[in-house]
Design a protein around this motif. Structure first.
Motif, PDB file in Angstrom:
ATOM      1  N   ASP A  78      37.860  40.183  17.234  1.00 33.79           N
ATOM      2  CA  ASP A  78      36.736  40.616  17.794  1.00 33.79           C
ATOM      3  C   ASP A  78      37.374  41.624  18.213  1.00 33.79           C
ATOM      4  O   ASP A  78      38.348  42.081  18.917  1.00 33.79           O
ATOM      5  CB  ASP A  78      36.726  39.956  19.006  1.00 33.79           C
ATOM      6  CG  ASP A  78      36.083  40.039  20.406  1.00 33.79           C
ATOM      7  OD1 ASP A  78      34.906  40.379  20.086  1.00 33.79           O
ATOM      8  OD2 ASP A  78      36.195  40.760  21.135  1.00 33.79           O
ATOM      9  N   PRO A  79      36.366  42.668  17.960  1.00 32.35           N
ATOM     10  CA  PRO A  79      37.593  44.204  18.638  1.00 32.35           C
ATOM     11  C   PRO A  79      37.755  44.253  19.698  1.00 32.35           C
ATOM     12  O   PRO A  79      38.458  45.372  20.085  1.00 32.35           O
ATOM     13  CB  PRO A  79      35.901  45.263  17.556  1.00 32.35           C
ATOM     14  CG  PRO A  79      34.309  44.249  17.723  1.00 32.35           C
ATOM     15  CD  PRO A  79      35.071  43.057  17.610  1.00 32.35           C
ATOM     16  N   ASP A  80      36.593  43.960  21.060  1.00 33.47           N
ATOM     17  CA  ASP A  80      37.055  44.168  22.618  1.00 33.47           C
ATOM     18  C   ASP A  80      38.345  43.590  22.314  1.00 33.47           C
ATOM     19  O   ASP A  80      38.944  44.064  23.499  1.00 33.47           O
ATOM     20  CB  ASP A  80      35.868  43.845  22.844  1.00 33.47           C
ATOM     21  CG  ASP A  80      34.465  44.621  23.130  1.00 33.47           C
ATOM     22  OD1 ASP A  80      34.830  45.969  23.109  1.00 33.47           O
ATOM     23  OD2 ASP A  80      33.400  44.045  22.766  1.00 33.47           O
ATOM     24  N   GLY A  81      38.458  42.440  22.549  1.00 32.94           N
ATOM     25  CA  GLY A  81      39.970  41.529  22.492  1.00 32.94           C
ATOM     26  C   GLY A  81      41.099  41.867  21.273  1.00 32.94           C
ATOM     27  O   GLY A  81      42.011  42.706  22.647  1.00 32.94           O
ATOM     28  N   ALA A  82      40.661  43.066  20.363  1.00 30.75           N
ATOM     29  CA  ALA A  82      41.805  43.546  19.970  1.00 30.75           C
ATOM     30  C   ALA A  82      42.074  45.115  20.679  1.00 30.75           C
ATOM     31  O   ALA A  82      43.221  44.849  20.691  1.00 30.75           O
ATOM     32  CB  ALA A  82      41.579  44.193  18.453  1.00 30.75           C
ATOM     33  N   MET A  83      40.749  45.317  21.324  1.00 29.66           N
ATOM     34  CA  MET A  83      41.039  46.605  22.179  1.00 29.66           C
ATOM     35  C   MET A  83      42.264  46.333  23.268  1.00 29.66           C
ATOM     36  O   MET A  83      43.257  47.432  23.759  1.00 29.66           O
ATOM     37  CB  MET A  83      39.831  47.557  22.302  1.00 29.66           C
ATOM     38  CG  MET A  83      39.719  48.424  23.607  1.00 29.66           C
ATOM     39  SD  MET A  83      38.142  48.904  23.832  1.00 29.66           S
ATOM     40  CE  MET A  83      37.929  48.023  24.959  1.00 29.66           C
ATOM     41  N   LEU A  84      41.551  45.362  24.327  1.00 29.51           N
ATOM     42  CA  LEU A  84      42.320  44.671  25.228  1.00 29.51           C
ATOM     43  C   LEU A  84      44.321  45.017  25.055  1.00 29.51           C
ATOM     44  O   LEU A  84      45.171  45.723  25.165  1.00 29.51           O
ATOM     45  CB  LEU A  84      41.915  43.837  25.554  1.00 29.51           C
ATOM     46  CG  LEU A  84      42.488  43.446  27.411  1.00 29.51           C
ATOM     47  CD1 LEU A  84      42.700  44.158  28.585  1.00 29.51           C
ATOM     48  CD2 LEU A  84      41.439  41.802  28.006  1.00 29.51           C
ATOM     49  N   GLU A  97      43.733  38.028  21.358  1.00 27.74           N
ATOM     50  CA  GLU A  97      43.537  38.567  21.867  1.00 27.74           C
ATOM     51  C   GLU A  97      41.829  38.634  22.208  1.00 27.74           C
ATOM     52  O   GLU A  97      40.496  38.832  22.199  1.00 27.74           O
ATOM     53  CB  GLU A  97      42.787  39.000  20.486  1.00 27.74           C
ATOM     54  CG  GLU A  97      44.050  39.790  20.014  1.00 27.74           C
ATOM     55  CD  GLU A  97      43.762  40.731  18.210  1.00 27.74           C
ATOM     56  OE1 GLU A  97      43.034  40.805  18.187  1.00 27.74           O
ATOM     57  OE2 GLU A  97      44.916  41.641  18.064  1.00 27.74           O
ATOM     58  N   GLU A  98      42.396  37.872  23.393  1.00 22.42           N
ATOM     59  CA  GLU A  98      40.730  36.930  24.322  1.00 22.42           C
ATOM     60  C   GLU A  98      40.376  38.223  25.171  1.00 22.42           C
ATOM     61  O   GLU A  98      40.990  39.016  25.714  1.00 22.42           O
ATOM     62  CB  GLU A  98      41.050  35.940  25.748  1.00 22.42           C
ATOM     63  CG  GLU A  98      42.218  34.934  24.564  1.00 22.42           C
ATOM     64  CD  GLU A  98      43.499  35.177  25.195  1.00 22.42           C
ATOM     65  OE1 GLU A  98      44.283  34.885  25.686  1.00 22.42           O
ATOM     66  OE2 GLU A  98      43.977  35.813  24.500  1.00 22.42           O
ATOM     67  N   PRO A  99      38.925  38.242  25.068  1.00 25.95           N
ATOM     68  CA  PRO A  99      37.989  40.072  25.605  1.00 25.95           C
ATOM     69  C   PRO A  99      37.570  39.326  27.233  1.00 25.95           C
ATOM     70  O   PRO A  99      37.556  40.806  27.266  1.00 25.95           O
ATOM     71  CB  PRO A  99      36.967  40.204  24.578  1.00 25.95           C
ATOM     72  CG  PRO A  99      36.720  38.649  24.004  1.00 25.95           C
ATOM     73  CD  PRO A  99      38.125  38.521  23.874  1.00 25.95           C
ATOM     74  N   CYS A 100      38.568  38.455  27.314  1.00 29.44           N
ATOM     75  CA  CYS A 100      38.404  37.629  28.958  1.00 29.44           C
ATOM     76  C   CYS A 100      39.060  37.171  29.453  1.00 29.44           C
ATOM     77  O   CYS A 100      40.200  36.210  28.450  1.00 29.44           O
ATOM     78  CB  CYS A 100      36.821  36.842  29.360  1.00 29.44           C
ATOM     79  SG  CYS A 100      35.656  38.137  29.167  1.00 29.44           S
ATOM     80  N   MET A 101      39.916  37.413  30.912  1.00 28.11           N
ATOM     81  CA  MET A 101      41.240  37.084  30.990  1.00 28.11           C
ATOM     82  C   MET A 101      40.895  36.528  32.504  1.00 28.11           C
ATOM     83  O   MET A 101      40.538  38.193  33.015  1.00 28.11           O
ATOM     84  CB  MET A 101      42.702  37.836  30.545  1.00 28.11           C
ATOM     85  CG  MET A 101      42.799  38.298  28.672  1.00 28.11           C
ATOM     86  SD  MET A 101      44.372  39.306  28.612  1.00 28.11           S
ATOM     87  CE  MET A 101      44.588  38.835  27.301  1.00 28.11           C
ATOM     88  N   LEU A 102      41.777  35.982  32.979  1.00 19.60           N
ATOM     89  CA  LEU A 102      41.681  35.190  34.578  1.00 19.60           C
ATOM     90  C   LEU A 102      43.088  35.199  34.594  1.00 19.60           C
ATOM     91  O   LEU A 102      43.550  34.172  34.391  1.00 19.60           O
ATOM     92  CB  LEU A 102      40.437  34.451  34.855  1.00 19.60           C
ATOM     93  CG  LEU A 102      40.980  34.135  36.296  1.00 19.60           C
ATOM     94  CD1 LEU A 102      39.989  35.281  37.226  1.00 19.60           C
ATOM     95  CD2 LEU A 102      39.764  33.459  36.952  1.00 19.60           C
ATOM     96  N   ILE A 123      39.704  39.933  34.352  1.00 21.53           N
ATOM     97  CA  ILE A 123      39.838  41.446  33.131  1.00 21.53           C
ATOM     98  C   ILE A 123      38.881  40.985  32.192  1.00 21.53           C
ATOM     99  O   ILE A 123      38.579  39.349  31.740  1.00 21.53           O
ATOM    100  CB  ILE A 123      41.218  41.842  32.728  1.00 21.53           C
ATOM    101  CG1 ILE A 123      42.008  42.079  33.967  1.00 21.53           C
ATOM    102  CG2 ILE A 123      40.575  42.901  31.539  1.00 21.53           C
ATOM    103  CD1 ILE A 123      43.464  42.175  33.608  1.00 21.53           C
ATOM    104  N   THR A 124      37.642  42.535  31.453  1.00 23.29           N
ATOM    105  CA  THR A 124      36.682  42.140  30.543  1.00 23.29           C
ATOM    106  C   THR A 124      36.996  43.074  28.990  1.00 23.29           C
ATOM    107  O   THR A 124      37.108  44.161  30.697  1.00 23.29           O
ATOM    108  CB  THR A 124      35.341  41.765  31.129  1.00 23.29           C
ATOM    109  OG1 THR A 124      35.121  40.585  31.387  1.00 23.29           O
ATOM    110  CG2 THR A 124      34.413  41.855  29.433  1.00 23.29           C
ATOM    111  N   ALA A 125      36.882  43.021  28.192  1.00 23.08           N
ATOM    112  CA  ALA A 125      36.626  43.830  27.306  1.00 23.08           C
ATOM    113  C   ALA A 125      35.398  43.707  26.589  1.00 23.08           C
ATOM    114  O   ALA A 125      35.539  42.708  26.037  1.00 23.08           O
ATOM    115  CB  ALA A 125      37.528  44.510  26.370  1.00 23.08           C
ATOM    116  N   LEU A 126      34.098  45.150  26.665  1.00 23.25           N
ATOM    117  CA  LEU A 126      33.119  44.081  26.694  1.00 23.25           C
ATOM    118  C   LEU A 126      32.658  45.945  26.201  1.00 23.25           C
ATOM    119  O   LEU A 126      32.390  46.882  26.524  1.00 23.25           O
ATOM    120  CB  LEU A 126      31.992  43.617  27.146  1.00 23.25           C
ATOM    121  CG  LEU A 126      30.770  43.146  26.880  1.00 23.25           C
ATOM    122  CD1 LEU A 126      30.663  42.550  25.659  1.00 23.25           C
ATOM    123  CD2 LEU A 126      29.734  43.132  28.401  1.00 23.25           C
TER     124      LEU A 126
END
Length: 363
Positions: free
Chosen positions: A42-48, A265-270, A315-318
């Protein structure tokens, strides 16, 4: 150094057995030699993941004499002592001349978040961390190992020591070994080991030895019996009282790719930082079949102490952007068998997100 009583030793062994019972098997493997399965990136997960890696704890580089050994002090003030002739080649041969040493340390909550190495057990029990440590030794590009009867002596400064004389040591990494069944080129059934990412960060298993506190010089002392393997020093908190399950609802900016993203590379983390405890708990279980506004992540079942104060960081990358919320909370009594906490995330710059993570170091 303060004596290590039989009573204390027995208590630590009980803690170690409790931890082992809820730990998954984890092994450090050469990723180049194993087939790795993963969902589509997932590109957003990779970015985070890239942002976290760039701002997290980095490797430190040193040199020692292979025959004479040496004493190394890291930026965090930890001292590593290599005794004479303690290093050998992989075949057991002697080593002389310059040896390259690489060390990484994870000592505080923000580093645990940046490196995705939280210190809770696989059953969700909270741990008090006294550090995670990795050491590698090479010469001429070839990995060295420790002589069978040798070890690296380590002293780590400790700002606040607990009541016990020491804590158990554990090993683990961000990948776990699973088995995959299939057929080979001759159509014969085979089963092979495969390295897969542990989304929760680390699967810990018991390692030899204990780390002991020295009240005279304010250090935690232990011996690393092997190289190229993570070791950490953790004590089970054993918090009394009833516990509950926490569901974290991302009321906005939830990335549905979280459910199928692996490889760290999860795009959402808590994350949850308990007040007064040097640890971070990662809520990594995805809430399934949830409507919009109630999507998110949840804790292990009945693992969070009721009445515990702490701070959540969502946290979210979207769509190429970052969103986050830092929320102080005291865990209330459950309603309907669990506690639901709403997170309303706001846009943040990469620099602001880094600052939010660093602020989790406060007691």
């Amino acid at each position: 150094m303060k004596s290590f009583s039989l009573l204390t030793w027995g208590g630590l062994c009980i803690a170690a057995l409790s931890f082992t019972s809820c730990s998954k098997e984890a092994k450090l493997q050469d990723q180049n030699k194993l087939a790795v399965t993963a969902a589509e990136d997932d590109p957003d997960g990779a970015m985070l993941a890239k942002l976290l890696q760039q701002n997290g704890p980095q490797y430190e580089f040193f040199k020692v004499d292979g025959k004479q050994g040496g004493r190394i002090k890291t930026k965090q003030g930890s001292v590593y002592t290599f005794s004479p002739n303690s290093l050998t080649t992989q075949s057991g041969g002697p080593v002389s001349g310059t040896v390259d040493i690489v060390i990484k340390e994870i000592l505080k909550p923000s580093s645990m978040i940046f490196a995705s190495r939280p210190t809770a057990t696989n059953g969700g029990a909270q741990l008090t961390s006294y550090g995670e440590f990795f050491v590698r030794a090479t010469q001429g590009g070839q990995d060295l190992k420790l002589r069978a009867d040798s070890a690296v002596a380590v002293q780590v400064p400790v700002a606040k020591r607990p009541a016990q004389d020491g804590v158990p040591m554990w090993g683990g990494d961000t990948s776990v070994i699973i088995t995959t069944s299939g057929y080979n080129d001759l159509n014969q059934p085979v089963t092979i080991p495969v390295a897969a990412s542990a989304n929760q960060g680390v699967s810990w298993n018991a390692a030899p030895g204990f780390a002991l506190f020295n009240g005279t010089n304010g250090t935690l002392n232990f011996r690393l019996d092997s190289l190229m393997a993570w070791r950490n020093c953790d004590a089970l908190t054993n918090l009394p009282g009833p516990k509950t399950t926490v569901l974290g609802y991302f009321t906005n900016f939830y990335n549905p790719a979280t459910q199928t993203s692996y490889g760290g590379e999860e795009p959402c983390m808590l994350f949850f930082k308990p007040a007064g405890v040097n640890t971070v708990v990662k809520l990594y279980n995805v809430i399934l079949n949830a409507p919009v506004g109630r999507q998110g992540l949840l804790s292990y079942q009945n693992s969070v102490p009721i009445g515990q104060s702490g701070t959540f960081l969502a946290i979210t990358a979207l769509n190429g952007n970052f969103f986050a919320q830092k929320l102080p909370v005291t865990i209330p009594s459950p309603s309907g068998g669990f506690v639901g906490i709403n997170f309303t995330l706001a846009p943040v710059t990469p620099a602001a997100l880094v600052s939010l993570i660093q602020s989790m170091d406060t007691p």
